[in-house]
Design an enzyme around this catalytic site. Structure first.
Site, mmCIF file in Angstrom:
data_model
loop_
_atom_site.group_PDB
_atom_site.id
_atom_site.type_symbol
_atom_site.label_atom_id
_atom_site.label_comp_id
_atom_site.label_asym_id
_atom_site.label_seq_id
_atom_site.Cartn_x
_atom_site.Cartn_y
_atom_site.Cartn_z
ATOM 1 N N SER A 30 0.837 -1.200 0.000
ATOM 2 C CA SER A 30 0.000 0.000 0.000
ATOM 3 C C SER A 30 0.872 1.250 0.000
ATOM 4 O O SER A 30 1.993 1.239 0.529
ATOM 5 C CB SER A 30 -0.854 -0.021 1.266
ATOM 6 O OG SER A 30 -1.402 1.240 1.509
ATOM 7 N N LYS B 269 1.801 -3.792 6.661
ATOM 8 C CA LYS B 269 2.260 -3.770 5.257
ATOM 9 C C LYS B 269 3.759 -3.477 5.209
ATOM 10 O O LYS B 269 4.505 -4.079 4.437
ATOM 11 C CB LYS B 269 1.488 -2.724 4.451
ATOM 12 C CG LYS B 269 0.027 -3.048 4.264
ATOM 13 C CD LYS B 269 -0.165 -4.257 3.361
ATOM 14 C CE LYS B 269 -1.585 -4.743 3.309
ATOM 15 N NZ LYS B 269 -1.744 -6.067 2.720
ATOM 16 N N TYR C 284 -2.595 -1.243 10.728
ATOM 17 C CA TYR C 284 -2.773 -1.890 9.419
ATOM 18 C C TYR C 284 -1.579 -1.560 8.514
ATOM 19 O O TYR C 284 -0.929 -2.441 7.945
ATOM 20 C CB TYR C 284 -4.085 -1.428 8.767
ATOM 21 C CG TYR C 284 -4.116 -1.685 7.289
ATOM 22 C CD1 TYR C 284 -4.253 -2.990 6.801
ATOM 23 C CD2 TYR C 284 -3.975 -0.641 6.367
ATOM 24 C CE1 TYR C 284 -4.249 -3.235 5.435
ATOM 25 C CE2 TYR C 284 -3.981 -0.884 5.006
ATOM 26 C CZ TYR C 284 -4.116 -2.178 4.545
ATOM 27 O OH TYR C 284 -4.098 -2.424 3.187
HETATM 28 P P1 NAD Z 1 -10.868 -7.816 0.906
HETATM 29 O O1 NAD Z 1 -11.121 -7.839 2.370
HETATM 30 O O2 NAD Z 1 -12.023 -7.659 -0.009
HETATM 31 O O3 NAD Z 1 -10.065 -9.147 0.475
HETATM 32 C C1 NAD Z 1 -9.187 -9.816 1.357
HETATM 33 C C2 NAD Z 1 -9.596 -11.286 1.352
HETATM 34 O O4 NAD Z 1 -8.731 -12.022 2.221
HETATM 35 C C3 NAD Z 1 -11.024 -11.529 1.843
HETATM 36 O O5 NAD Z 1 -11.705 -12.334 0.903
HETATM 37 C C4 NAD Z 1 -10.847 -12.250 3.180
HETATM 38 O O6 NAD Z 1 -11.914 -13.150 3.427
HETATM 39 C C5 NAD Z 1 -9.527 -12.945 2.962
HETATM 40 N N1 NAD Z 1 -8.761 -13.225 4.193
HETATM 41 C C6 NAD Z 1 -8.509 -12.391 5.228
HETATM 42 N N2 NAD Z 1 -7.735 -13.001 6.155
HETATM 43 C C7 NAD Z 1 -7.488 -14.256 5.669
HETATM 44 C C8 NAD Z 1 -6.744 -15.357 6.161
HETATM 45 N N3 NAD Z 1 -6.123 -15.306 7.337
HETATM 46 N N4 NAD Z 1 -6.694 -16.481 5.407
HETATM 47 C C9 NAD Z 1 -7.344 -16.564 4.223
HETATM 48 N N5 NAD Z 1 -8.068 -15.530 3.715
HETATM 49 C C10 NAD Z 1 -8.132 -14.404 4.422
HETATM 50 O O7 NAD Z 1 -9.772 -6.688 0.635
HETATM 51 P P2 NAD Z 1 -9.245 -6.069 -0.732
HETATM 52 O O8 NAD Z 1 -9.678 -4.666 -0.788
HETATM 53 O O9 NAD Z 1 -9.538 -6.969 -1.864
HETATM 54 O O10 NAD Z 1 -7.680 -6.051 -0.417
HETATM 55 C C11 NAD Z 1 -6.822 -7.097 -0.847
HETATM 56 C C12 NAD Z 1 -5.421 -6.812 -0.343
HETATM 57 O O11 NAD Z 1 -4.996 -5.536 -0.826
HETATM 58 C C13 NAD Z 1 -5.317 -6.750 1.188
HETATM 59 O O12 NAD Z 1 -4.073 -7.317 1.574
HETATM 60 C C14 NAD Z 1 -5.315 -5.262 1.460
HETATM 61 O O13 NAD Z 1 -4.655 -4.950 2.656
HETATM 62 C C15 NAD Z 1 -4.561 -4.727 0.247
HETATM 63 N N6 NAD Z 1 -4.848 -3.316 -0.038
HETATM 64 C C16 NAD Z 1 -6.164 -2.932 -0.218
HETATM 65 C C17 NAD Z 1 -6.445 -1.583 -0.452
HETATM 66 C C18 NAD Z 1 -7.883 -1.117 -0.615
HETATM 67 O O14 NAD Z 1 -8.123 0.083 -0.472
HETATM 68 N N7 NAD Z 1 -8.839 -1.975 -0.903
HETATM 69 C C19 NAD Z 1 -5.402 -0.649 -0.540
HETATM 70 C C20 NAD Z 1 -4.084 -1.091 -0.370
HETATM 71 C C21 NAD Z 1 -3.826 -2.444 -0.134
#
Ligand code: NAD
Ligand code: UDP
Length: 339
Positions: free
Chosen positions: A125, A154, A150
């Site tokens: 991120s 990262k 959070y």
């Molecule tokens: P999301 O919550 O929709 O997807 C994350 C998925 O991981 C979910 O389906 C959840 O059920 C699964 N999960 C969580 N913990 C788990 C575990 N211990 N074992 C197996 N599955 C698990 O989030 P997203 O927006 O799709 O984000 C995906 C990644 O991108 C994350 O790592 C998030 O931190 C990162 N990210 C997201 C954003 C944003 O704004 N959406 C920005 C920067 C980084």
């Protein structure tokens, strides 16, 4: 064609990435514990692509789940999305964040090493950049300790992966530093499905527009920006998904650990986003100004030249597409996947 394990593949960004991979004829194996998602997203991914994927309900913290996957499927590379992502929640339950995001990543990397799978794309991120940097942010700028737990996870996982790759030159790792993912697949069949009150701007706007919430609170109108409201680099989730495919292709060729920004390179203020949403979709979004949100910076947007030059990636969609597609998804799925 390669066999790709996608952790967290049922989630928002993961499900869009599944589409890109299936359309590029890769074989997709999703591992997700469904803690923040629904298997319905994966049913729709298969409906849209008319291709099948393998779904395994399990947890990245469980080495038995992981070892079984690596034994049963000849995995070539891993795209690692799984983790918790709510900034406010991470302040209240830090250990859950350290456990899922840091311990989970360690367990995954150990299982990969054991199975001799050394290609990894990690969801990082823009929050890892030091807040003192002036946008546009590029990958050579200093990183800092994020103000929330959070973001801290990262940073730790990025640094851990760098050290792992430094110690063993078989590794090939991409750190993708996302800016602000928004939008949804054009079909309106898959999109972001936040649980409870959304933390992020875009789902909040669409929930106000659909009548689920009364009005948007704009956090701060006294920043030194074009109109006083915070500026971010919003990136269409389909463009973000395609960056994973580009990073994967790059990493299947090159070794080492390298970071790339994934953003459009353009900043938009909260008011610009709200006003453009109203214009593009013809829907009013009532709002009020509220105090600044703790931990927010005034301006954050990317220099994306490294991703363009090295990955051959570019963002195809602009703000109007992002706002139209976010609304299309919300309108068609007022309760997300729970309809
Ligand atoms: P999301 O919550 O929709 O997807 C994350 C998925 O991981 C979910 O389906 C959840 O059920 C699964 N999960 C969580 N913990 C788990 C575990 N211990 N074992 C197996 N599955 C698990 O989030 P997203 O927006 O799709 O984000 C995906 C990644 O991108 C994350 O790592 C998030 O931190 C990162 N990210 C997201 C954003 C944003 O704004 N959406 C920005 C920067 C980084
Ligand atoms: N924001 C806002 N109201 C909201 C949610 C967010 O004004 O209900 C603002 C926030 O202060 C920031 C921008 O919208 O300037 C993007 O916030 P978001 O939480 O979506 O992403 P962040 O950049 O914080 O990761």
């Amino acid at each position: 064609m390669a066999n790709i394990l996608i952790t967290g593949g049922a989630g928002y960004i993961g499900s869009h990435t599944c589409i890109e991979l299936l359309e590029a004829n890769h074989k997709v194996i999703v591992l997700d514990n469904l803690s923040n998602s629904s298997e319905e997203s994966l049913r729709r991914v298969q409906q849209l692509t008319r291709k099948t994927l393998t779904f395994i309900e399990g947890d990245i913290r469980n080495s038995d789940d992981l070892n079984a996957i690596f034994t049963n499927h000849a995995i070539d590379a891993v795209i690692h999305f799984a983790g918790l992502k709510a900034v406010g929640e991470s302040q209240k339950i830090p250990l859950a964040y350290f456990d899922n995001n840091i311990s989970g990543s360690i367990t995954l990397v150990k299982a990969m090493e054991k199975a001799e799978v050394f290609t990894l794309v990690f969801s990082s991120s823009a929050t890892v950049y030091d807040e003192a940097n002036i946008s546009p942010l590029n990958e050579d700028m200093p990183i800092g300790i994020p103000s929330n737990n959070y973001g801290y996870t990262k940073l730790i996982v990025e640094q851990m992966l760098e050290k792992v790759a430094l110690a063993d030159d078989r590794w090939s790792i991409a750190l993708l530093r996302y800016f602000n993912p928004v939008g949804a697949h054009k079909s309106g069949l898959i999109g972001e499905d936040p649980q409870g009150i959304p933390n992020n701007l875009m789902p909040y706007i669409t929930q106000v527009a659909v009548g689920m919430r009364e009005k948007l609170s704009i956090f701060g109108n006294d920043y030194e920006t074009v109109d006083g409201t915070g500026v971010r680099d919003y990136i269409h989730v389909v463009d973000l998904a395609s960056a994973h495919l580009c990073a994967l292709n790059n990493r299947l060729t090159y070794k080492g650990c390298r970071a790339w920004n994934v953003g459009t390179g353009n900043g938009h203020s909260v008011l610009q986003v709200k006003n453009t949403f109203e214009e593009v979709n013809g829907i009013p979004v009532p709002f009020e100004f509220a105090p600044r949100r703790s931990g927010d910076v005034a301006i954050s947007y990317s220099d994306n030249s490294r991703a363009r030059e090295e990955l051959g990636w570019e963002a195809k969609y602009g703000l109007n597409d992002m706002l139209a597609d976010s609304w299309n998804w919300q309108k068609k799925n007022p309760k997300g996947y729970r309809d």
